[in-house]
Each structure stands twice: as C-alpha cells, then as structure tokens.
Design an enzyme around this catalytic site. Sequence first.
Site, short mmCIF file in Angstrom:
data_model
loop_
_atom_site.label_atom_id
_atom_site.label_comp_id
_atom_site.label_asym_id
_atom_site.label_seq_id
_atom_site.Cartn_x
_atom_site.Cartn_y
_atom_site.Cartn_z
N TRP A 129 0.81 -1.22 0.00
CA TRP A 129 0.00 0.00 0.00
C TRP A 129 0.85 1.27 0.00
CZ3 TRP A 129 -4.16 -1.25 -2.05
CH2 TRP A 129 -4.80 -2.45 -1.74
N ASP A 207 -2.03 6.14 6.60
CA ASP A 207 -3.03 5.22 6.05
C ASP A 207 -3.38 4.22 7.16
OD1 ASP A 207 -4.50 3.28 4.76
OD2 ASP A 207 -3.02 2.87 3.19
N LYS A 231 -12.44 -2.74 6.08
CA LYS A 231 -11.73 -3.63 6.99
C LYS A 231 -12.37 -3.57 8.39
CE LYS A 231 -8.67 -3.77 3.55
NZ LYS A 231 -7.96 -2.74 2.81
C1 LIG Z 1 -7.32 -2.23 1.72
C2 LIG Z 1 -6.28 -1.18 1.87
C3 LIG Z 1 -6.13 -0.13 0.95
C4 LIG Z 1 -6.94 -0.03 -0.31
O1 LIG Z 1 -8.27 0.23 -0.07
P1 LIG Z 1 -9.29 0.49 -1.29
O2 LIG Z 1 -10.55 0.78 -0.59
O3 LIG Z 1 -9.32 -0.77 -2.11
O4 LIG Z 1 -8.78 1.64 -2.07
C5 LIG Z 1 -5.16 0.82 1.20
N1 LIG Z 1 -4.38 0.76 2.29
C6 LIG Z 1 -4.49 -0.25 3.18
C7 LIG Z 1 -3.59 -0.27 4.37
C8 LIG Z 1 -5.43 -1.25 3.00
O5 LIG Z 1 -5.54 -2.25 3.89
#
Ligand SMILES: *Cc1c(COP(=O)(O)O)cnc(C)c1O
Length: 395
Positions: A129, A207, A231
């Site tokens: 990511w 993030d 998540k």
């Molecule tokens: C799942 C995830 C993403 C991507 O999320 P999207 O909703 O598919 O854009 C980005 N960063 C982390 C840490 C993730 O777990």
Amino acid sequence: MTAPPPSDPGARPPLVGPRTGTGRVASFAAGPAVLPEPVLRRLAEDLWDLDGSGAGILETPHRGAIFDHVLAETVDLVRRVGGVPDDFEVLFLQGGATMQFVLVPMNLLAAGGQAGNAGDAAFLHTGRWTALARREAARHGRVRTIFDGEPGDFRRLPAADDPALAASAAGAAYVHWCSNNTVVGTQWPVAPVLATADGARPTVVCDMSSDAFSRPVAWDAVDLAFAGAQKNLGPAGTVLVVVRRALLEHMRDDRAPMLSYRAHAEAGSRLNTPPTFGIHVIRRVLAWLEDEGGLDAAARRAEARASLLYDAIDASDGFWRGHAEPAARSRMNVVFRGPDEDRERAFVDRCADAGLVGLHGHRSVGGLRASIYNACPMAHVERLAEAMRRFRREA
Ligand SMILES: *Cc1c(COP(=O)(O)O)cnc(C)c1O
C-alpha cells in the site's frame, strides 16, 4: 495464489466442528471483512425503516433532517470513540483509500507558486500500500523513501523512535506511513517519531485502513489520517478522512472541488451525494464498538485474538512460519506459511470444509493470511488456532 481446487469433504475428517447454527461461515477475509452480527441484524431493519422514519436508509435523501441526524451522529461517534480532537475535521469521501493516495499529493504538494507544503513526499515504505501511494505521489511531485522494507521482504519495521527517521524526514512536504500493512502482516506498535530534537516535524499522513479503531491513536503525531471502511468500519468505497484544520488551511486551492479536501470539509462531506449507506453503517459499527468498551477494550481483544494465532505458529516447531518479525507482528492480519504450497492449499481446503474461509494469502505474496479485525469473534479465532494445531499434528 489461485483458488484451491474444490474439495471432497467426505474424504477426510473435519479439522474442527461444523459451523454454528446461524448458517454463516467464519470469514478471515482481508476485506471486505466481517461486520458485527448485531450490526448486520440492525442494518437489515434499517433497510426497511430507518429510525422509525418509515423509509429505509437507502431511500433517505442526503440533505433532509433524517440524514442530517445520521451524519451528525456518525461524526460525533468518530470523535468520541476515536478520541479525535476538536481541531480535526471528520470527512466521509468515496473512492476508497486508493483515492486518498491521489488526493493527498494533489492537495499537499506545492508547485508553481501554489499553496501547499514545499518539498517532496517522504515514504516509510512498508508494503504494497505504501508502494501504490508512492507511485501516485510521484505523478504530482518528487518523492523520497526514508525507510525501505522491500529488501527484507517487508518482514520488519524500523524502531519507531529511531532518530534516523526524523533526521531523514526533515524538509519533506509530508511523510506518509501505513499503520498496519494488510498484505504482509506488519503493524507499527506505536507511531513513528518524526519530530526532531527541536520539536519540529513535517506534516504526517497515515493510512489507517486496516487498523482504524482497533486501538487508541496518538493524534498529536498525525495531521491527516484516512481509512477505507471495508476492513474495520463498514462497506467498501466509503473512506473516513480525519484532517487537522490548520493543514486544510494550508492546502492547495487550485484543485477542482471534488478533488479538494478543503472543499469537501467546507461542504461538510456533502459537496455531492455522499455515501449515505456507508456513513450509516459506520454509525452502527461505532455505536457497537462504544458499547463494547471503546478502543482500549478493542485493543485488548485484538491482542488476545492475535496471540492465539501467533502462539499456534510459535508452538508448531517451525511447521507454521510467521512472515513478520515478532516485533512487527500485526494484530489485524496474521500472515504465515506452511511447509510447502501443497500443504498450504490442503489446509485452506480443509478449513473451508469446516466453514473457516478467506485464509489464502494476498495474490502478491501467497501463503496464508488470517484477518482478525474488530468484528471477528474470538470463537472463530479459537477454531482456527485449533485447526492449525490439529493439521500440524496430523501432518
Ligand atoms: C485495503 C487497503 C487499501 C486499499 O483500499 P481500497 O478501498 O481498495 O482503495 C489501502 N491501504 C491499506 C492499508 C489497505 O488495507
């Protein structure tokens, strides 16, 4: 890793007992992931009749009084449960976390005399990511990598208080880090210290997609945090952004409103039709989390869930091997390998027979991954740990 071949459940005894009376599987999928059972049941009602309004949430206009209340309550819950200080704005946007990989550099990196922060975007590169975020930032300005986990297969994280981090971040327009690395199963135990001895620190972007609301956050160390909802919070597509007001003031103002955090904040997340259902699900999930004791309790449960699985790995005499170094182990995504791919596939297969699903690793790394977010019941994790022990004994 490709999907395992279809199994023949009659051919072998189950690893653990059958699924429980609800008819639902125990999902360990990385995302979209399980939601709390009481929330799902409540949502089923809310689809039909939201808060006694006589119409369902999907049919509720985004500028009416009923949705005003939904939005206000959700923002309050984010602040209260998340401990978000008053000098931050709480926004609900769309396009997932990946869209924030684009919007952050577009809004923060100054160029050609525009507002924004001077300098480049600095990355603590700890997995897939951060790689994607760095690639997007490079379209809008210069980037630098101040920690590179790639040569070590992303198994370890730097010490959060390593003075080299702050030193190498100096002069950056912002530093981007990812609190939990969903794919490789590492998690920062505490936020990296990016302030130098004189107390100065660059703007910090985090993030938190895969561990938001799983533990308390040191908001003084962060200026902008975002989390895709699928998540720990709700439906895919909706993203929570928490951003310091002083940073909003400083952002570029030459971006189209839909691509501008400041414009979204000025419109209270209602520049256009917001993701009303996603916001409402987050509302129900956070109310549930508050009833369950808030973030301290969530952190204790996360620790207990993760310990069950890491103990099963560590007690297996090397049959199961964790990917992350112990000090960097994630409490949200337990990434591990079996002795070989055949046995990994057989394990996934036999777990599926017993109603334990979603255990194959991310397609970029293979192996096995158990995602055990806030809503994952302890009983599911106990069944998985038992399956791991039994599979190892039988092997
Ligand atoms: C799942 C995830 C993403 C991507 O999320 P999207 O909703 O598919 O854009 C980005 N960063 C982390 C840490 C993730 O777990």
